[in-house]
Design a protein around this motif. Structure first.
Motif, PDB file in Angstrom:
ATOM      1  N   HIS A 162       0.683  -1.384  -0.350  1.00 53.56           N
ATOM      2  CA  HIS A 162       0.188  -0.190   0.276  1.00 53.56           C
ATOM      3  C   HIS A 162       0.721   0.901  -0.207  1.00 53.56           C
ATOM      4  O   HIS A 162       2.611   1.103   0.172  1.00 53.56           O
ATOM      5  CB  HIS A 162      -0.904  -0.327   0.801  1.00 53.56           C
ATOM      6  CG  HIS A 162      -0.528  -0.172   2.395  1.00 53.56           C
ATOM      7  ND1 HIS A 162       0.309   1.234   2.905  1.00 53.56           N
ATOM      8  CD2 HIS A 162      -0.182  -0.982   3.185  1.00 53.56           C
ATOM      9  CE1 HIS A 162       0.945   0.764   3.949  1.00 53.56           C
ATOM     10  NE2 HIS A 162       0.803  -0.585   4.528  1.00 53.56           N
ATOM     11  N   CYS A 163       0.217   2.107  -0.559  1.00 51.73           N
ATOM     12  CA  CYS A 163       0.970   3.575   0.053  1.00 51.73           C
ATOM     13  C   CYS A 163       1.089   4.272   1.001  1.00 51.73           C
ATOM     14  O   CYS A 163       0.957   5.584   1.207  1.00 51.73           O
ATOM     15  CB  CYS A 163       0.359   4.657  -1.580  1.00 51.73           C
ATOM     16  SG  CYS A 163       0.811   3.519  -2.877  1.00 51.73           S
ATOM     17  N   GLU A 164      -0.194   4.522   2.528  1.00 48.53           N
ATOM     18  CA  GLU A 164      -0.221   4.851   3.449  1.00 48.53           C
ATOM     19  C   GLU A 164       1.173   5.102   4.104  1.00 48.53           C
ATOM     20  O   GLU A 164       1.059   6.744   4.116  1.00 48.53           O
ATOM     21  CB  GLU A 164      -0.767   4.286   3.954  1.00 48.53           C
ATOM     22  CG  GLU A 164      -1.983   4.352   3.561  1.00 48.53           C
ATOM     23  CD  GLU A 164      -3.118   5.258   3.605  1.00 48.53           C
ATOM     24  OE1 GLU A 164      -3.029   5.953   3.879  1.00 48.53           O
ATOM     25  OE2 GLU A 164      -3.625   5.550   2.588  1.00 48.53           O
ATOM     26  N   ASP A 165       1.702   4.443   3.891  1.00 46.84           N
ATOM     27  CA  ASP A 165       3.439   5.152   4.715  1.00 46.84           C
ATOM     28  C   ASP A 165       4.743   4.754   3.574  1.00 46.84           C
ATOM     29  O   ASP A 165       4.895   3.471   3.123  1.00 46.84           O
ATOM     30  CB  ASP A 165       3.596   3.416   5.476  1.00 46.84           C
ATOM     31  CG  ASP A 165       4.773   4.014   6.467  1.00 46.84           C
ATOM     32  OD1 ASP A 165       5.768   4.660   6.252  1.00 46.84           O
ATOM     33  OD2 ASP A 165       5.299   3.561   7.333  1.00 46.84           O
ATOM     34  N   PHE A 204       0.065 -10.438   7.861  1.00 45.52           N
ATOM     35  CA  PHE A 204       0.557 -10.165   6.747  1.00 45.52           C
ATOM     36  C   PHE A 204       1.735  -8.904   6.647  1.00 45.52           C
ATOM     37  O   PHE A 204       1.439  -7.547   8.039  1.00 45.52           O
ATOM     38  CB  PHE A 204      -0.191  -9.960   5.874  1.00 45.52           C
ATOM     39  CG  PHE A 204      -1.166 -10.475   5.261  1.00 45.52           C
ATOM     40  CD1 PHE A 204      -1.276 -10.281   4.051  1.00 45.52           C
ATOM     41  CD2 PHE A 204      -2.381 -11.029   5.892  1.00 45.52           C
ATOM     42  CE1 PHE A 204      -1.924 -11.857   3.139  1.00 45.52           C
ATOM     43  CE2 PHE A 204      -3.051 -12.068   5.142  1.00 45.52           C
ATOM     44  CZ  PHE A 204      -2.565 -12.137   3.961  1.00 45.52           C
ATOM     45  N   LYS A 205       2.646  -8.998   6.512  1.00 45.58           N
ATOM     46  CA  LYS A 205       3.657  -7.662   6.742  1.00 45.58           C
ATOM     47  C   LYS A 205       3.095  -6.822   5.556  1.00 45.58           C
ATOM     48  O   LYS A 205       3.375  -6.968   4.719  1.00 45.58           O
ATOM     49  CB  LYS A 205       5.108  -8.284   5.902  1.00 45.58           C
ATOM     50  CG  LYS A 205       5.913  -9.020   7.519  1.00 45.58           C
ATOM     51  CD  LYS A 205       6.629 -10.195   6.730  1.00 45.58           C
ATOM     52  CE  LYS A 205       7.587 -10.951   7.936  1.00 45.58           C
ATOM     53  NZ  LYS A 205       9.075 -11.312   7.405  1.00 45.58           N
ATOM     54  N   GLU A 206       3.722  -5.310   5.930  1.00 46.76           N
ATOM     55  CA  GLU A 206       3.976  -4.251   4.559  1.00 46.76           C
ATOM     56  C   GLU A 206       4.907  -4.410   4.144  1.00 46.76           C
ATOM     57  O   GLU A 206       5.934  -4.229   4.545  1.00 46.76           O
ATOM     58  CB  GLU A 206       3.039  -2.748   5.835  1.00 46.76           C
ATOM     59  CG  GLU A 206       1.913  -3.317   6.849  1.00 46.76           C
ATOM     60  CD  GLU A 206       1.646  -1.920   7.149  1.00 46.76           C
ATOM     61  OE1 GLU A 206       1.380  -0.963   7.237  1.00 46.76           O
ATOM     62  OE2 GLU A 206       2.544  -2.586   8.308  1.00 46.76           O
ATOM     63  N   ALA A 207       4.298  -3.690   2.230  1.00 48.93           N
ATOM     64  CA  ALA A 207       5.205  -3.677   1.714  1.00 48.93           C
ATOM     65  C   ALA A 207       5.318  -2.602   1.396  1.00 48.93           C
ATOM     66  O   ALA A 207       4.039  -2.589   0.171  1.00 48.93           O
ATOM     67  CB  ALA A 207       5.666  -5.682   1.335  1.00 48.93           C
ATOM     68  N   SER A 208       6.455  -2.277   0.026  1.00 49.31           N
ATOM     69  CA  SER A 208       6.250  -1.783  -0.648  1.00 49.31           C
ATOM     70  C   SER A 208       6.813  -1.680  -2.602  1.00 49.31           C
ATOM     71  O   SER A 208       7.660  -2.639  -1.614  1.00 49.31           O
ATOM     72  CB  SER A 208       7.261  -0.011  -0.460  1.00 49.31           C
ATOM     73  OG  SER A 208       7.134   0.889  -1.546  1.00 49.31           O
ATOM     74  N   LEU A 209       6.370  -1.679  -3.385  1.00 51.04           N
ATOM     75  CA  LEU A 209       6.134  -1.675  -4.777  1.00 51.04           C
ATOM     76  C   LEU A 209       7.394  -0.452  -5.357  1.00 51.04           C
ATOM     77  O   LEU A 209       8.050  -0.710  -6.389  1.00 51.04           O
ATOM     78  CB  LEU A 209       5.389  -1.403  -5.851  1.00 51.04           C
ATOM     79  CG  LEU A 209       4.560  -3.022  -4.881  1.00 51.04           C
ATOM     80  CD1 LEU A 209       3.040  -2.902  -5.866  1.00 51.04           C
ATOM     81  CD2 LEU A 209       5.242  -3.895  -5.482  1.00 51.04           C
ATOM     82  N   GLY A 210       8.223   0.066  -4.329  1.00 55.45           N
ATOM     83  CA  GLY A 210       9.136   1.208  -4.849  1.00 55.45           C
ATOM     84  C   GLY A 210       8.559   2.444  -4.765  1.00 55.45           C
ATOM     85  O   GLY A 210       7.381   2.939  -4.185  1.00 55.45           O
ATOM     86  N   LYS A 211       9.076   3.606  -5.449  1.00 53.14           N
ATOM     87  CA  LYS A 211       8.686   5.128  -4.450  1.00 53.14           C
ATOM     88  C   LYS A 211       7.446   6.003  -5.774  1.00 53.14           C
ATOM     89  O   LYS A 211       7.152   6.326  -5.308  1.00 53.14           O
ATOM     90  CB  LYS A 211      10.460   6.157  -5.208  1.00 53.14           C
ATOM     91  CG  LYS A 211      10.897   5.675  -4.186  1.00 53.14           C
ATOM     92  CD  LYS A 211      12.078   6.073  -4.349  1.00 53.14           C
ATOM     93  CE  LYS A 211      14.032   6.408  -3.486  1.00 53.14           C
ATOM     94  NZ  LYS A 211      14.869   6.922  -3.611  1.00 53.14           N
TER      95      LYS A 211
END
Length: 234
Positions: A162-165, A204-211
């Motif tokens: 997600h994009c919240e953080d 579930f672990k929170e994760a980013s797909l990039g900037k």
């Protein structure tokens, strides 16, 4: 070389589906002694020679294995239905080509289009699999409510993107390709805070797909490419 779906019996492969027979004879205009590709989507694509043609079936003799599925840990993408059906169908085409194993369409709090088009989706997956010579079929389930995903059997490795953080760790640095994985992708407008907390409470672990900030269907494809690329280089 054209790929057709059929069933294997000993040293022969039979094409019995009416549409497949029509396509083989009348569209691609194959005849006896022509070489074609056949599969039952159980992990192999076979090179075969047509030996008999009738209205009921096309009989082919197996020549050799053309493509064999490489076993790897299962990749499942749980993703919100898109506002535009075309965008979701584009996503299905791409993840079929990439090699994702399963897609679970999700109905989230901010999901606007909740139409179930399972039969159409399966046709798109089949056509895409034949076009890219994929020896297995991507599995797609009926759409389910977001909360229902936590009641299903889940792999040990699971992430919610997600994009919240903006400080979330990059999924490519956490992913362990030797283990099955489930990745959740939200709708336009992203997951709600309640949905994120629900996922976190289910480990579930929170994760980013990039900037970059990505559209829903693009995020699903990017996540798939990251996971599949890491899996392929192991």
């Amino acid at each position: 070389m054209n790929l057709f779906q059929g069933i294997q019996t000993n040293n022969f492969f039979l094409i019995q589906d009416e549409k497949e027979i029509h396509h083989c004879i009348h569209v691609t205009r194959h005849k006896i002694n022509d070489e074609i590709l056949v599969t039952d989507f159980n992990g192999m694509i076979i090179k075969a020679r047509i030996v008999k043609i009738s209205k009921e079936e096309i009989q082919t003799e197996i020549i050799s294995t053309y493509v064999e599925h490489k076993l790897s840990a299962k990749i499942t993408i749980g993703i919100s239905l898109a506002q535009s059906s075309d965008r979701f169908e584009w996503f299905l085409e791409k993840v079929t080509e990439i090699g994702v194993d399963k897609v679970v369409p999700l109905i989230c709090k901010r999901t606007e289009n909740t139409k179930n088009k399972l039969e159409r989706w399966q046709k798109i997956i089949l056509a895409s699999s034949k076009q890219c010579l994929r020896p297995t079929l991507l599995t797609i389930s009926e759409p389910i409510k977001f909360s229902e995903i936590f009641k299903t059997s889940q792999p040990e490795q699971r992430y919610i993107c997600h994009c919240e953080d903006s400080t979330l760790p990059y999924i490519g640095k956490m992913y362990q390709p030797e283990k099955e994985v489930l990745v959740l992708i939200g709708p336009e407008g992203d997951f709600t805070n309640d949905e994120i907390e629900m996922a976190k409470s289910s480990k579930f672990k929170e994760a980013s797909l990039g900037k970059e900030r990505l559209r829903m269907e693009t995020a699903g494809v990017v996540a798939s490419v990251i996971l599949k690329t890491i899996s392929n280089i192991q």
